[in-house]
Write a protein that holds these residues in place. Sequence first.
Motif, PDB file in Angstrom:
ATOM      1  N   LEU A  13      -6.018  -1.428   5.541  1.00  0.00           N
ATOM      2  CA  LEU A  13      -4.514  -1.102   5.933  1.00  0.00           C
ATOM      3  C   LEU A  13      -3.770  -2.486   6.277  1.00  0.00           C
ATOM      4  O   LEU A  13      -2.762  -2.456   5.521  1.00  0.00           O
ATOM      5  N   GLY A  14      -4.148  -3.285   6.903  1.00  0.00           N
ATOM      6  CA  GLY A  14      -3.458  -4.545   6.909  1.00  0.00           C
ATOM      7  C   GLY A  14      -3.343  -5.492   5.419  1.00  0.00           C
ATOM      8  O   GLY A  14      -1.954  -5.848   5.533  1.00  0.00           O
ATOM      9  N   ARG A  15      -4.255  -5.197   4.710  1.00  0.00           N
ATOM     10  CA  ARG A  15      -4.020  -6.169   3.316  1.00  0.00           C
ATOM     11  C   ARG A  15      -2.845  -5.152   2.708  1.00  0.00           C
ATOM     12  O   ARG A  15      -2.053  -5.689   2.043  1.00  0.00           O
ATOM     13  N   ARG A  16      -2.944  -3.961   2.551  1.00  0.00           N
ATOM     14  CA  ARG A  16      -2.098  -2.889   2.108  1.00  0.00           C
ATOM     15  C   ARG A  16      -0.546  -3.418   2.549  1.00  0.00           C
ATOM     16  O   ARG A  16       0.226  -3.438   1.832  1.00  0.00           O
ATOM     17  N   LEU A  17      -0.490  -3.445   3.930  1.00  0.00           N
ATOM     18  CA  LEU A  17       1.008  -3.518   4.322  1.00  0.00           C
ATOM     19  C   LEU A  17       1.320  -4.944   3.886  1.00  0.00           C
ATOM     20  O   LEU A  17       2.501  -5.077   3.694  1.00  0.00           O
ATOM     21  N   ALA A  18       0.448  -5.985   4.026  1.00  0.00           N
ATOM     22  CA  ALA A  18       0.865  -7.491   3.616  1.00  0.00           C
ATOM     23  C   ALA A  18       1.257  -7.451   2.216  1.00  0.00           C
ATOM     24  O   ALA A  18       2.172  -8.009   1.847  1.00  0.00           O
ATOM     25  N   THR A  19       0.695  -6.581   1.335  1.00  0.00           N
ATOM     26  CA  THR A  19       1.026  -6.652  -0.142  1.00  0.00           C
ATOM     27  C   THR A  19       2.591  -5.800  -0.054  1.00  0.00           C
ATOM     28  O   THR A  19       3.307  -6.406  -0.951  1.00  0.00           O
ATOM     29  N   CYS A  71       3.984   3.555  -4.472  1.00  0.00           N
ATOM     30  CA  CYS A  71       2.691   2.694  -4.731  1.00  0.00           C
ATOM     31  C   CYS A  71       1.462   2.843  -3.778  1.00  0.00           C
ATOM     32  O   CYS A  71       0.285   3.118  -3.923  1.00  0.00           O
ATOM     33  N   TRP A  72       2.095   2.526  -2.483  1.00  0.00           N
ATOM     34  CA  TRP A  72       1.004   2.460  -1.180  1.00  0.00           C
ATOM     35  C   TRP A  72       0.580   3.865  -1.127  1.00  0.00           C
ATOM     36  O   TRP A  72      -0.593   3.936  -0.941  1.00  0.00           O
ATOM     37  N   ILE A  73       1.393   5.057  -1.156  1.00  0.00           N
ATOM     38  CA  ILE A  73       0.928   6.342  -0.906  1.00  0.00           C
ATOM     39  C   ILE A  73      -0.132   6.913  -2.006  1.00  0.00           C
ATOM     40  O   ILE A  73      -1.062   7.415  -1.506  1.00  0.00           O
ATOM     41  N   ARG A  74       0.135   6.385  -2.874  1.00  0.00           N
ATOM     42  CA  ARG A  74      -0.799   6.784  -4.159  1.00  0.00           C
ATOM     43  C   ARG A  74      -2.081   6.141  -4.061  1.00  0.00           C
ATOM     44  O   ARG A  74      -3.318   6.615  -4.291  1.00  0.00           O
TER      45      ARG A  74
END
Length: 78
Positions: A13-19, A71-74
């Motif tokens: 989750l942290g990586r996705r939020l950073a992205t 993109c994040w939700i997908r």
Amino acid sequence: MTRKKPPFLRRRLGRRLATMRERAGLTMEQAAAHLEKTRTALSRIESGDSRVDVHLAKSIMESTTHTNRICWIRSVKR
């Protein structure tokens, strides 16, 4: 003293939020100021070292562009 690794899902989750933050063109300092957090607190969230509650995750998502949210939700649904 060795440091215990954060749980896999928290790191993910942290990586996705950073992205999402990076794709929105926000620096860590800008995002932290917008979220009323310190840069250190945001860094810990993005590295998975700190837990993030639903409200903060939503605020992070809202601080990025609409396209990045989609993109994040997908990617979460996969």
